[in-house]
Design a protein around this motif. Structure first.
Motif, PDB file in Angstrom:
ATOM      1  N   PRO A   1       0.832  -1.209   0.000  1.00 13.92           N
ATOM      2  CA  PRO A   1       0.000   0.000   0.000  1.00 13.92           C
ATOM      3  C   PRO A   1       0.864   1.257   0.000  1.00 13.92           C
ATOM      4  CG  PRO A   1       0.115  -0.917   2.210  1.00 13.92           C
ATOM      5  CD  PRO A   1       0.866  -1.872   1.313  1.00 13.92           C
ATOM      6  N   THR A   2       0.434   2.268  -0.754  1.00 10.25           N
ATOM      7  CA  THR A   2       1.114   3.572  -0.717  1.00 10.25           C
ATOM      8  C   THR A   2       0.062   4.634  -0.383  1.00 10.25           C
ATOM      9  OG1 THR A   2       0.918   3.822  -3.132  1.00 10.25           O
ATOM     10  CG2 THR A   2       2.935   2.817  -2.297  1.00 10.25           C
ATOM     11  N   ASP A   3       0.050   5.748  -1.110  1.00 10.19           N
ATOM     12  CA  ASP A   3      -0.850   6.855  -0.779  1.00 10.19           C
ATOM     13  C   ASP A   3      -2.307   6.401  -0.760  1.00 10.19           C
ATOM     14  OD1 ASP A   3       1.441   8.326  -0.871  1.00 10.19           O
ATOM     15  OD2 ASP A   3       1.034   9.239  -2.816  1.00 10.19           O
ATOM     16  N   GLY A   4      -3.033   6.792   0.290  1.00 12.65           N
ATOM     17  CA  GLY A   4      -4.465   6.536   0.353  1.00 12.65           C
ATOM     18  C   GLY A   4      -4.853   5.107   0.668  1.00 12.65           C
TER      19      GLY A   4
ATOM     20  N   SER B   1      -8.507   0.706   1.534  1.00  7.89           N
ATOM     21  CA  SER B   1      -8.544   2.120   1.173  1.00  7.89           C
ATOM     22  C   SER B   1      -8.815   2.972   2.413  1.00  7.89           C
ATOM     23  CB  SER B   1      -9.635   2.373   0.131  1.00  7.89           C
ATOM     24  OG  SER B   1      -9.769   3.762  -0.117  1.00  7.89           O
TER      25      SER B   1
ATOM     26  N   TYR C   1      -5.197   3.154  -8.301  1.00  7.51           N
ATOM     27  CA  TYR C   1      -4.155   3.039  -9.319  1.00  7.51           C
ATOM     28  C   TYR C   1      -3.182   1.952  -8.880  1.00  7.51           C
ATOM     29  CZ  TYR C   1      -5.885   7.293 -11.445  1.00  7.51           C
ATOM     30  OH  TYR C   1      -6.677   8.220 -12.062  1.00  7.51           O
TER      31      TYR C   1
ATOM     32  N   LEU D   1       2.631  -1.962  -6.322  1.00 10.47           N
ATOM     33  CA  LEU D   1       2.195  -0.812  -5.524  1.00 10.47           C
ATOM     34  C   LEU D   1       0.736  -0.471  -5.803  1.00 10.47           C
ATOM     35  CD1 LEU D   1       5.303   1.517  -5.969  1.00 10.47           C
ATOM     36  CD2 LEU D   1       4.899  -0.195  -4.191  1.00 10.47           C
TER      37      LEU D   1
ATOM     38  N   LYS E   1      -2.215   2.503  -4.892  1.00  8.18           N
ATOM     39  CA  LYS E   1      -2.512   3.797  -4.286  1.00  8.18           C
ATOM     40  C   LYS E   1      -3.947   4.192  -4.603  1.00  8.18           C
ATOM     41  CE  LYS E   1       0.459   6.528  -6.520  1.00  8.18           C
ATOM     42  NZ  LYS E   1       1.110   7.785  -6.988  1.00  8.18           N
TER      43      LYS E   1
ATOM     44  N   LEU F   1      -6.114   7.787  -5.075  1.00  7.89           N
ATOM     45  CA  LEU F   1      -6.082   9.243  -5.163  1.00  7.89           C
ATOM     46  C   LEU F   1      -7.470   9.794  -4.865  1.00  7.89           C
ATOM     47  CD1 LEU F   1      -3.882   9.960  -8.304  1.00  7.89           C
ATOM     48  CD2 LEU F   1      -3.227   9.987  -5.903  1.00  7.89           C
TER      49      LEU F   1
ATOM     50  N   ASP G   1       7.489  12.057  -8.546  1.00  8.31           N
ATOM     51  CA  ASP G   1       6.101  12.017  -8.077  1.00  8.31           C
ATOM     52  C   ASP G   1       5.541  13.434  -8.118  1.00  8.31           C
ATOM     53  OD1 ASP G   1       3.713  11.851  -6.687  1.00  8.31           O
ATOM     54  OD2 ASP G   1       4.663  11.518  -4.738  1.00  8.31           O
TER      55      ASP G   1
END
Length: 230
Positions: free
Chosen positions: A26-29, A39, A46, A51, A53, A55, A84
């Motif tokens: 997991p990355t952003d969000g 989430s 995405y 990875l 993420k 948004l 990024d």
């Protein structure tokens, strides 16, 4: 074996399970909850390799040619940097567009930009598949070596800048800070006095929170005046 449970660009809500197993990161969000990736917000999924993420729907940056953006170097190869810019996929900064000086192949690229460095760049090209090329050739484009970078909703950037730059000029005049607002929602603030830098950050966040209100300029003037007297 890990399994993706959602589709690329699917809309998900907080708590939705995006993938199971330990094969994905997991990355952003998004965050890991035991064997699952979940989430943390309402947004678009995405997936890039392993990875995942998410948004936010209300803050997705859509890159356009000639946008000035503030990006973070996320990776590099022998001939380019990945940056990024707050979009689903990283932008690319090639050797030929990284500097007006000639950079030899095989040179130590970390002497120019290293991973986690922030840069002010311009979008050179966006192709049909939304791959983004950046350039560092142009006035004001640079590596950021001091100050603070904050992130706001990209759609609120015009309110921070104001008509003919009036709002950002108001903040600069009252704090003495340098300010560059990237169209991707990242803003660089650099002040010689830490308290003034913090005040500039507070003013920008105030504008973001009150962007829908009329009379915002007077509200910001009042806020800056009160804070300066503390």
């Amino acid at each position: 074996m890990g399994e993706i449970l959602v589709k690329e660009k699917e809309i998900v809500a907080p708590g939705d399970v995006l993938a199971s197993g330990m094969d994905y990161i997991p990355t952003d969000g998004a965050f890991r909850d035991g064997e699952n990736i979940v989430s943390s917000l309402l947004g678009l999924v995405y997936i890039k390799g392993r990875l995942i993420k998410v948004l936010p729907l209300n803050g997705v940056y859509i890159p356009k040619k000639d946008d000035v953006v503030i990006g973070r170097v996320s990776d590099m190869t022998y001939s380019s940097w990945f940056v990024d810019v707050g979009y689903a996929y990283d932008a690319v900064l090639s050797l030929k567009d990284a500097s007006s000086d000639y950079i030899e192949r095989g040179a130590d690229l970390t002497t120019y930009f290293n991973i986690d460095d922030f840069i002010i760049a311009k979008v050179l090209k966006v192709n049909k598949s939304m791959a983004i090329d950046l350039t560092m050739k142009g006035p004001g484009l640079r590596k950021i070596t001091r100050g603070t970078v904050i992130t706001i909703t990209p759609q609120k950037v015009p309110r921070v800048v104001g008509k003919m730059g009036s709002m950002v000029s108001l903040i600069k005049e009252n704090t003495g800070c340098q300010i560059v607002a990237g169209q991707n929602g990242r803003i660089w603030i650099n002040g010689t006095v830490p308290d003034m830098e913090r005040l500039a950050v507070k003013a920008i966040k105030f504008i973001e929170q009150n962007a829908h209100k009329s009379g915002l300029t007077e509200m910001v003037k009042t806020m800056l005046s009160k804070e300066a007297k503390k």
